[in-house]
Design an enzyme around this catalytic site. Sequence first.
Site, PDB file in Angstrom:
ATOM      1  N   GLU A   1      -0.298   6.572  12.686  1.00  0.00           N
ATOM      2  CA  GLU A   1      -1.668   6.100  12.925  1.00  0.00           C
ATOM      3  C   GLU A   1      -1.723   4.607  13.226  1.00  0.00           C
ATOM      4  OE1 GLU A   1      -5.785   5.704  10.338  1.00  0.00           O
ATOM      5  OE2 GLU A   1      -4.548   7.490  10.071  1.00  0.00           O
ATOM      6  N   ASP A   2      -0.894   3.808  12.571  1.00  0.00           N
ATOM      7  CA  ASP A   2      -1.058   2.351  12.622  1.00  0.00           C
ATOM      8  C   ASP A   2       0.063   1.588  13.320  1.00  0.00           C
ATOM      9  OD1 ASP A   2      -3.493   2.484  11.310  1.00  0.00           O
ATOM     10  OD2 ASP A   2      -2.597   2.279   9.335  1.00  0.00           O
TER      11      ASP A   2
ATOM     12  N   HIS B   1       0.836  -1.207   0.000  1.00  0.00           N
ATOM     13  CA  HIS B   1       0.000   0.000   0.000  1.00  0.00           C
ATOM     14  C   HIS B   1       0.869   1.255   0.000  1.00  0.00           C
ATOM     15  CE1 HIS B   1      -2.731   3.156   1.111  1.00  0.00           C
ATOM     16  NE2 HIS B   1      -2.264   3.222   2.343  1.00  0.00           N
TER      17      HIS B   1
ATOM     18  N   ASP C   1      -3.083   8.279  -1.027  1.00  0.00           N
ATOM     19  CA  ASP C   1      -3.416   7.233  -0.063  1.00  0.00           C
ATOM     20  C   ASP C   1      -4.793   6.647  -0.363  1.00  0.00           C
ATOM     21  OD1 ASP C   1      -3.785   5.697   2.313  1.00  0.00           O
ATOM     22  OD2 ASP C   1      -4.535   7.458   3.377  1.00  0.00           O
TER      23      ASP C   1
ATOM     24  N   HIS D   1       3.196   7.547   5.617  1.00  0.00           N
ATOM     25  CA  HIS D   1       1.942   8.243   5.932  1.00  0.00           C
ATOM     26  C   HIS D   1       1.076   7.544   6.968  1.00  0.00           C
ATOM     27  CE1 HIS D   1       0.228   5.630   2.681  1.00  0.00           C
ATOM     28  NE2 HIS D   1      -0.867   5.710   3.409  1.00  0.00           N
ATOM     29  N   ASP D   2       1.225   6.238   7.149  1.00  0.00           N
ATOM     30  CA  ASP D   2       0.418   5.512   8.139  1.00  0.00           C
ATOM     31  C   ASP D   2       1.205   5.122   9.386  1.00  0.00           C
ATOM     32  OD1 ASP D   2      -2.129   5.479   6.994  1.00  0.00           O
ATOM     33  OD2 ASP D   2      -1.657   3.768   5.722  1.00  0.00           O
TER      34      ASP D   2
END
Length: 199
Positions: free
Chosen positions: A86-87, A56, A146, A82-83
């Site tokens: 958050e993740d 991804h 994204d 980018h994640d």
Amino acid sequence: MKSIVFDGWHDWEAARAQLAVLAPSISLARLDAAVDMARSFHGDQKRPAGEPYMEHLLEALEILVSGAGVHDEDVLVAAVLHDIVEDTACTSNEVEARFGERVAGLVAWVTKPATGPDEHAAEVRDRYLLGLHSAPRDAVILKLADRLSNVQRLDTHPRPAKRRSYYRETCEHFLPLSEGVPWFEEAFGTWRESYRHLE
């Protein structure tokens, strides 16, 4: 017209070779470091259809470079990361320490806030999506890449109800967000036509 699927950069070695040709001005060493950090924190995470999570991140990068023609090094580094806040357990301060304030700021703009004890997840998500409309242009471009990666093969999502809700959410929030960003505006318009069966 069928929307284009960006899935040619399955691994960093393939992506790196293409970047050297398509964006020769960027620092591949800096992107190497971003990929190493992403691999370290994301580890064995999978996407809903079972693909490795790194795919991804590389899809978002491919969309930016091969599709939208973005060569801004900070935006590309942020695409890989980018994640990560958050993740994973990575913090914004760690991103800033390694890649600078601008990259950390871009990642922060596309990071959905955690849901507080007295909040509903749907309300937090709606507030986050609405907030993107006041984001800087580079953060908008990052978020559009994204989302396009997330929906470009929407029919492969294992939950049909999620396919429909993701389609509606993309049409409601991301098509308007893409207005005035020419390549993404066209890409999301074509995507919508390809997935109208989910309306």
